[in-house]
Design an enzyme around this catalytic site. Structure first.
Site, short mmCIF file in Angstrom:
data_model
loop_
_atom_site.label_atom_id
_atom_site.label_comp_id
_atom_site.label_asym_id
_atom_site.label_seq_id
_atom_site.Cartn_x
_atom_site.Cartn_y
_atom_site.Cartn_z
N TYR A 1 0.85 -1.21 0.00
CA TYR A 1 0.00 0.00 0.00
C TYR A 1 0.88 1.26 0.00
CZ TYR A 1 -3.40 3.27 2.19
OH TYR A 1 -4.23 4.34 2.52
N ASN B 1 -4.67 8.44 10.53
CA ASN B 1 -5.74 7.45 10.65
C ASN B 1 -7.10 8.14 10.78
OD1 ASN B 1 -3.22 6.08 11.39
ND2 ASN B 1 -4.55 4.35 11.91
P1 NAP Z 1 -13.21 3.03 2.06
O1 NAP Z 1 -14.20 3.44 3.08
O2 NAP Z 1 -12.74 1.63 1.97
O3 NAP Z 1 -13.76 3.49 0.62
C1 NAP Z 1 -13.04 3.13 -0.53
C2 NAP Z 1 -13.78 3.70 -1.72
O4 NAP Z 1 -13.07 3.33 -2.91
C3 NAP Z 1 -15.20 3.15 -1.84
O5 NAP Z 1 -16.05 4.16 -2.34
C4 NAP Z 1 -15.03 2.04 -2.87
O6 NAP Z 1 -16.21 1.74 -3.60
C5 NAP Z 1 -13.99 2.67 -3.79
N1 NAP Z 1 -13.28 1.66 -4.56
C6 NAP Z 1 -12.51 0.64 -4.10
N2 NAP Z 1 -12.05 -0.08 -5.13
C7 NAP Z 1 -12.55 0.47 -6.28
C8 NAP Z 1 -12.45 0.18 -7.66
N3 NAP Z 1 -11.74 -0.86 -8.10
N4 NAP Z 1 -13.09 0.97 -8.55
C9 NAP Z 1 -13.82 2.02 -8.11
N5 NAP Z 1 -13.96 2.38 -6.81
C10 NAP Z 1 -13.33 1.59 -5.91
O7 NAP Z 1 -11.89 3.91 2.19
P2 NAP Z 1 -11.64 5.31 2.95
O8 NAP Z 1 -11.18 5.02 4.32
O9 NAP Z 1 -12.81 6.22 2.69
O10 NAP Z 1 -10.37 5.85 2.14
C11 NAP Z 1 -10.51 6.86 1.18
C12 NAP Z 1 -9.11 7.32 0.83
O11 NAP Z 1 -8.46 7.80 2.01
C13 NAP Z 1 -8.23 6.20 0.30
O12 NAP Z 1 -7.45 6.67 -0.79
C14 NAP Z 1 -7.34 5.83 1.47
O13 NAP Z 1 -6.11 5.29 1.03
C15 NAP Z 1 -7.18 7.15 2.14
N6 NAP Z 1 -6.83 7.09 3.57
C16 NAP Z 1 -7.65 6.43 4.46
C17 NAP Z 1 -7.29 6.38 5.81
C18 NAP Z 1 -8.16 5.67 6.83
O14 NAP Z 1 -7.74 5.59 8.01
N7 NAP Z 1 -9.34 5.19 6.47
C19 NAP Z 1 -6.12 7.00 6.26
C20 NAP Z 1 -5.33 7.68 5.33
C21 NAP Z 1 -5.69 7.72 3.99
P3 NAP Z 1 -17.28 0.66 -3.01
O15 NAP Z 1 -17.95 1.33 -1.86
O16 NAP Z 1 -18.17 0.36 -4.15
O17 NAP Z 1 -16.44 -0.53 -2.56
O1 GFB Z 2 -5.99 0.96 12.27
P1 GFB Z 2 -5.02 -0.17 12.33
O2 GFB Z 2 -5.51 -1.53 11.95
O3 GFB Z 2 -3.79 0.10 11.37
O4 GFB Z 2 -4.43 -0.21 13.83
P2 GFB Z 2 -2.43 0.91 11.56
C1 GFB Z 2 -3.68 -1.31 14.23
C2 GFB Z 2 -3.27 -1.16 15.70
O5 GFB Z 2 -4.44 -1.27 16.55
C3 GFB Z 2 -2.36 -2.29 16.08
C4 GFB Z 2 -4.33 -2.46 17.34
O6 GFB Z 2 -1.54 -1.88 17.14
C5 GFB Z 2 -3.36 -3.33 16.57
O7 GFB Z 2 -2.76 -4.32 17.43
N1 GFB Z 2 -5.68 -3.07 17.47
C6 GFB Z 2 -6.26 -3.40 18.66
C7 GFB Z 2 -6.51 -3.36 16.47
N2 GFB Z 2 -7.49 -3.93 18.43
C8 GFB Z 2 -7.66 -3.90 17.06
C9 GFB Z 2 -8.74 -4.30 16.23
O8 GFB Z 2 -9.79 -4.79 16.67
N3 GFB Z 2 -8.58 -4.09 14.89
C10 GFB Z 2 -7.44 -3.54 14.36
N4 GFB Z 2 -7.36 -3.34 13.01
N5 GFB Z 2 -6.38 -3.18 15.13
C11 GFB Z 2 -2.72 1.16 8.98
C12 GFB Z 2 -2.04 0.78 7.69
O9 GFB Z 2 -1.86 0.92 10.06
O10 GFB Z 2 -3.02 2.56 8.96
C13 GFB Z 2 -2.91 1.07 6.51
O11 GFB Z 2 -1.70 -0.61 7.71
C14 GFB Z 2 -3.62 2.42 6.61
O12 GFB Z 2 -2.12 1.02 5.35
C15 GFB Z 2 -4.00 2.84 8.01
O13 GFB Z 2 -2.83 3.42 6.04
C16 GFB Z 2 -4.35 4.30 8.08
O14 GFB Z 2 -2.70 2.30 12.01
O15 GFB Z 2 -1.49 0.09 12.35
#
Ligand code: NAP
Ligand code: GFB
Length: 323
Positions: A145, A174
């Site tokens: 990623y 996050n």
């Molecule tokens: P999400 O809830 O998983 O939503 C992902 C979106 O992308 C959904 O609308 C999904 O459509 C669409 N998608 C996935 N695969 C696709 C494909 N092949 N073609 C067209 N659309 C597709 O993700 P999010 O958390 O909102 O993340 C949005 C952006 O923020 C991403 O670029 C992610 O990397 C970035 N980001 C997220 C976090 C976080 O903590 N969540 C942190 C930093 C950056 P469907 O609903 O139809 O599946």
């Molecule tokens: O949000 P998370 O899954 O991803 O957080 P990262 C992981 C941390 O939360 C680890 C603890 O320390 C886990 O041990 N944890 C405790 C849990 N309970 C849970 C649980 O129920 N679910 C999950 N998922 N974790 C991600 C990246 O790292 O950050 C992705 O791998 C993405 O690429 C995302 O960019 C924003 O914060 O560790």
């Protein structure tokens, strides 16, 4: 040479990945802060699979966007990344190249894409800032990623240098909030904890927190991120990315975060830690100094309030929530 920039009155803002956590929050902000010259289009994968160049081109032809917020990606928490690093790389490389190349070919005026604070070098000094993206390998848990996301920064610089495109990116920390992915295996920590507390309350079982609870994170409420994202689309003119995060002083441990979630549910049951599960990256403390230099007075939602609002949504929408 790029396609002629079509002369259009008003903006058509196409949001890829518009049905997800961040997209839904941006949709809320676009409705709360409507502008007469802005038309918003929110896409999901049902509208078209962006891994396909043909389907991507068809979406741009259909909606004729002047601006794009590019969110669509394969996204997941630590455990999804640990088991699918190659898929995260291949899927996101394809989606990003299709969206950016098609945006260039169709004369889109501005694209704002999305990186993440988890893509920075694992061995680094703190706080992390925007200049450090490529200064070393990312944490091994999500190298697929991370490298795919880092490529967006390289692509943005390339399209600007070669064609003068205004393609830029934000770097959220996050994110959590309504419409998140609450799947216990693939989701992020906050929705995972919420789903587990919901079940523990319902079934009278303990809450199991994975790992030691020691890792540190900065969490941004999706609504706050969305307000910042819309500002970036409208006002930010740099090609270089900008971190969108709460301050270093708002960093919390996973344990503290879990305690806030427990409080938000008023959960009184037993809490245990499963230390056989990975902790992942210990910290990725990011600086929001660049954001503050633009928006010194921006107010983030206090995390306890944001968690309470998200828990209330999850309890009311349990049946339709992604899990
Ligand atoms: P999400 O809830 O998983 O939503 C992902 C979106 O992308 C959904 O609308 C999904 O459509 C669409 N998608 C996935 N695969 C696709 C494909 N092949 N073609 C067209 N659309 C597709 O993700 P999010 O958390 O909102 O993340 C949005 C952006 O923020 C991403 O670029 C992610 O990397 C970035 N980001 C997220 C976090 C976080 O903590 N969540 C942190 C930093 C950056 P469907 O609903 O139809 O599946
Ligand atoms: O949000 P998370 O899954 O991803 O957080 P990262 C992981 C941390 O939360 C680890 C603890 O320390 C886990 O041990 N944890 C405790 C849990 N309970 C849970 C649980 O129920 N679910 C999950 N998922 N974790 C991600 C990246 O790292 O950050 C992705 O791998 C993405 O690429 C995302 O960019 C924003 O914060 O560790």
């Amino acid at each position: 040479m790029s396609a002629e920039k079509k002369s259009r009155t008003g903006k058509v803002i196409m949001v890829t990945g518009g049905s997800g956590l961040v997209g839904k929050a941006i949709e809320r902000v676009s409705k709360e802060d409507q502008r007469p010259d802005e038309t918003w289009v929110f896409l999901s994968s049902k509208d078209g699979d962006l891994r396909s160049k043909e389907e991507t081109a068809a979406l741009f032809e259909k909606y004729q966007p002047t601006h794009v917020i590019h969110l669509a990606a394969m996204v997941g928490g630590l455990f999804a990344n640990l088991s699918h690093n190659l898929d995260f790389w291949r899927t996101n490389i394809k989606i990003n190249d299709n969206v950016l190349q098609t945006a260039y070919e169709t004369g889109v005026k501005k694209v704002v894409s999305c990186l993440s604070t988890c893509i920075f070098p694992d061995k680094t000094t703190y706080p992390i800032d925007e200049t450090m993206i490529h200064n070393g390998p990312p944490h091994d848990s999500n190298f697929g990623y991370s490298y795919a996301k880092r490529s967006i920064d390289i692509q943005n610089r390339g399209y600007h240098a070669q064609y003068g495109c205004q393609f830029t990116a934000v770097i959220p920390t996050n994110v959590f909030g309504q419409w998140d992915n609450f799947n216990l295996q693939d989701g992020h920590v906050i929705p995972g904890l919420m789903h587990k507390v919901y079940q523990a309350k319902r079934d009278g079982t303990p809450l199991t927190i994975w790992g030691t609870g020691k890792p540190l994170r900065q969490f941004i409420y999706s609504y706050d991120l969305a307000r910042l994202f819309v500002w970036v689309l409208r006002e930010y003119e740099e090609i270089a990315p900008i971190i969108l995060s709460v301050g270093e002083e708002d960093e919390v441990s996973i344990k503290e975060c879990a305690e806030h979630v427990v409080e938000a549910f008023d959960f009184k049951g037993e809490v245990v830690y499963d230390t056989t599960k990975s902790d992942g990256q210990y910290k990725k403390t990011a600086s929001n100094a660049k954001l503050r230099s633009y928006l010194p007075d921006f107010k983030f939602t206090p995390i306890k309030q944001a968690l309470k609002e998200t828990v209330a949504w999850f309890e009311a929408n349990y049946d339709i929530a992604r899990k």
